[in-house]
Design a protein around this motif. Structure first.
Motif, PDB file in Angstrom:
ATOM      1  N   ILE A  66       1.001  -1.406   0.206  1.00  0.00           N
ATOM      2  CA  ILE A  66      -0.315  -0.149  -0.297  1.00  0.00           C
ATOM      3  C   ILE A  66       1.550   1.593   0.473  1.00  0.00           C
ATOM      4  O   ILE A  66       0.623   2.326  -0.601  1.00  0.00           O
ATOM      5  N   VAL A  67       1.946   0.835   0.507  1.00  0.00           N
ATOM      6  CA  VAL A  67       2.881   2.239   0.862  1.00  0.00           C
ATOM      7  C   VAL A  67       3.354   2.661  -0.707  1.00  0.00           C
ATOM      8  O   VAL A  67       3.289   3.920  -0.975  1.00  0.00           O
ATOM      9  N   ALA A  68       3.485   1.328  -0.919  1.00  0.00           N
ATOM     10  CA  ALA A  68       4.708   1.451  -2.204  1.00  0.00           C
ATOM     11  C   ALA A  68       4.198   2.368  -3.032  1.00  0.00           C
ATOM     12  O   ALA A  68       3.958   2.595  -4.260  1.00  0.00           O
ATOM     13  N   THR A  69       2.708   1.721  -3.411  1.00  0.00           N
ATOM     14  CA  THR A  69       1.707   1.407  -4.171  1.00  0.00           C
ATOM     15  C   THR A  69       1.151   3.181  -4.204  1.00  0.00           C
ATOM     16  O   THR A  69       1.324   4.460  -5.640  1.00  0.00           O
ATOM     17  N   ASN A  70       1.323   4.008  -3.388  1.00  0.00           N
ATOM     18  CA  ASN A  70       1.306   5.051  -3.518  1.00  0.00           C
ATOM     19  C   ASN A  70       1.810   6.830  -2.880  1.00  0.00           C
ATOM     20  O   ASN A  70       2.073   7.361  -4.218  1.00  0.00           O
ATOM     21  N   PHE A  71       2.819   5.922  -2.870  1.00  0.00           N
ATOM     22  CA  PHE A  71       4.575   6.591  -2.936  1.00  0.00           C
ATOM     23  C   PHE A  71       4.706   6.871  -4.387  1.00  0.00           C
ATOM     24  O   PHE A  71       4.338   7.674  -5.057  1.00  0.00           O
ATOM     25  N   ILE A  72       4.146   5.407  -5.578  1.00  0.00           N
ATOM     26  CA  ILE A  72       4.527   6.070  -7.035  1.00  0.00           C
ATOM     27  C   ILE A  72       3.753   6.468  -7.378  1.00  0.00           C
ATOM     28  O   ILE A  72       3.879   7.574  -8.281  1.00  0.00           O
ATOM     29  N   ILE A  73       2.072   5.985  -6.783  1.00  0.00           N
ATOM     30  CA  ILE A  73       1.104   6.736  -8.243  1.00  0.00           C
ATOM     31  C   ILE A  73       1.812   9.192  -7.660  1.00  0.00           C
ATOM     32  O   ILE A  73       1.090   8.967  -8.270  1.00  0.00           O
ATOM     33  N   LEU A  74       1.490   8.752  -6.202  1.00  0.00           N
ATOM     34  CA  LEU A  74       1.609  10.285  -6.033  1.00  0.00           C
ATOM     35  C   LEU A  74       3.200  11.036  -6.455  1.00  0.00           C
ATOM     36  O   LEU A  74       3.157  12.115  -6.835  1.00  0.00           O
ATOM     37  N   LEU A  75       4.065  10.436  -6.879  1.00  0.00           N
ATOM     38  CA  LEU A  75       5.291  10.459  -7.692  1.00  0.00           C
ATOM     39  C   LEU A  75       4.964  11.168  -8.696  1.00  0.00           C
ATOM     40  O   LEU A  75       5.597  12.580  -9.386  1.00  0.00           O
ATOM     41  N   PHE A  76       3.951  10.823  -9.329  1.00  0.00           N
ATOM     42  CA  PHE A  76       3.741  10.394 -11.074  1.00  0.00           C
ATOM     43  C   PHE A  76       2.018  12.465 -10.670  1.00  0.00           C
ATOM     44  O   PHE A  76       2.120  13.068 -11.586  1.00  0.00           O
ATOM     45  N   ILE A  77       1.670  12.327  -9.539  1.00  0.00           N
ATOM     46  CA  ILE A  77       0.347  13.387  -9.877  1.00  0.00           C
ATOM     47  C   ILE A  77       1.600  14.541  -8.742  1.00  0.00           C
ATOM     48  O   ILE A  77       1.018  15.876  -9.411  1.00  0.00           O
ATOM     49  N   HIS A  78       2.388  14.137  -8.444  1.00  0.00           N
ATOM     50  CA  HIS A  78       2.983  14.928  -8.215  1.00  0.00           C
ATOM     51  C   HIS A  78       3.300  16.965  -8.825  1.00  0.00           C
ATOM     52  O   HIS A  78       2.546  17.908  -8.003  1.00  0.00           O
ATOM     53  N   PRO A  79       4.200  16.997 -10.521  1.00  0.00           N
ATOM     54  CA  PRO A  79       4.431  17.936 -10.761  1.00  0.00           C
ATOM     55  C   PRO A  79       2.764  18.775 -11.669  1.00  0.00           C
ATOM     56  O   PRO A  79       2.841  19.072 -11.397  1.00  0.00           O
ATOM     57  N   SER A  80       2.110  17.425 -11.652  1.00  0.00           N
ATOM     58  CA  SER A  80       0.637  18.486 -11.845  1.00  0.00           C
ATOM     59  C   SER A  80       0.159  19.037 -11.204  1.00  0.00           C
ATOM     60  O   SER A  80      -0.511  20.455 -11.106  1.00  0.00           O
ATOM     61  N   LEU A  81      -0.046  18.532  -9.859  1.00  0.00           N
ATOM     62  CA  LEU A  81      -0.328  19.696  -8.502  1.00  0.00           C
ATOM     63  C   LEU A  81       0.684  20.439  -8.145  1.00  0.00           C
ATOM     64  O   LEU A  81      -0.223  21.404  -8.016  1.00  0.00           O
ATOM     65  N   LEU A  82       1.864  20.609  -8.190  1.00  0.00           N
ATOM     66  CA  LEU A  82       2.101  21.617  -8.115  1.00  0.00           C
ATOM     67  C   LEU A  82       2.172  22.850  -9.292  1.00  0.00           C
ATOM     68  O   LEU A  82       2.006  24.037  -8.993  1.00  0.00           O
ATOM     69  N   ASN A  83       2.039  22.455 -10.061  1.00  0.00           N
ATOM     70  CA  ASN A  83       2.272  23.147 -11.303  1.00  0.00           C
ATOM     71  C   ASN A  83       0.325  23.833 -10.927  1.00  0.00           C
ATOM     72  O   ASN A  83       0.225  25.067 -11.711  1.00  0.00           O
ATOM     73  N   VAL A  84      -0.125  23.120 -10.792  1.00  0.00           N
ATOM     74  CA  VAL A  84      -2.403  24.120 -10.706  1.00  0.00           C
ATOM     75  C   VAL A  84      -1.396  24.663  -9.034  1.00  0.00           C
ATOM     76  O   VAL A  84      -2.703  25.685  -9.259  1.00  0.00           O
TER      77      VAL A  84
END
Length: 107
Positions: A66-84
């Motif tokens: 669960i932790v690994a899945t969340n970490f990997i997915i959040l790494l993909f979302i992080h740039p878009s989230l910061l941009n917004v």
């Protein structure tokens, strides 16, 4: 005037992007629990001494996944989230007043 009271579409995008990490964590938690219930919890040993170790090991494996899945997915979302989020504070000067680029009616 109904347009004056309506929320601009940009703010909906900000709300969705900021809530997305929480939704993803909950969904990955549910999916991993369903996977472990379906495939792993069926093979419980008969003796009660091994049962406790078995559940402990499975819960440890599940938590790591669960932790690994969340970490990997959040790494993909992080740039878009910061941009917004940074676009939200991007301003431009119009007639000596700083206004948001996304909503020029906001000072």
């Amino acid at each position: 005037n109904p347009d004056a009271n309506s929320i601009p579409m940009y703010y909906y995008r900000v709300f969705i992007m900021t809530g997305l990490p929480i939704v993803i964590m909950v969904v990955s938690f549910i999916i991993w629990n369903l996977i472990f219930i379906k495939y792993y919890y069926q093979d419980v040993p008969e003796r009660s001494l091994n049962k406790a170790k078995f559940y402990s090991k499975l819960n440890s494996q599940k938590s790591r996944r669960i932790v690994a899945t969340n970490f990997i997915i959040l790494l993909f979302i992080h740039p878009s989230l910061l941009n917004v989020l940074f676009e939200m504070f991007n301003c431009q000067t119009i007639d000596g007043v700083l206004r948001l680029n996304q909503n020029l009616s906001t000072e």
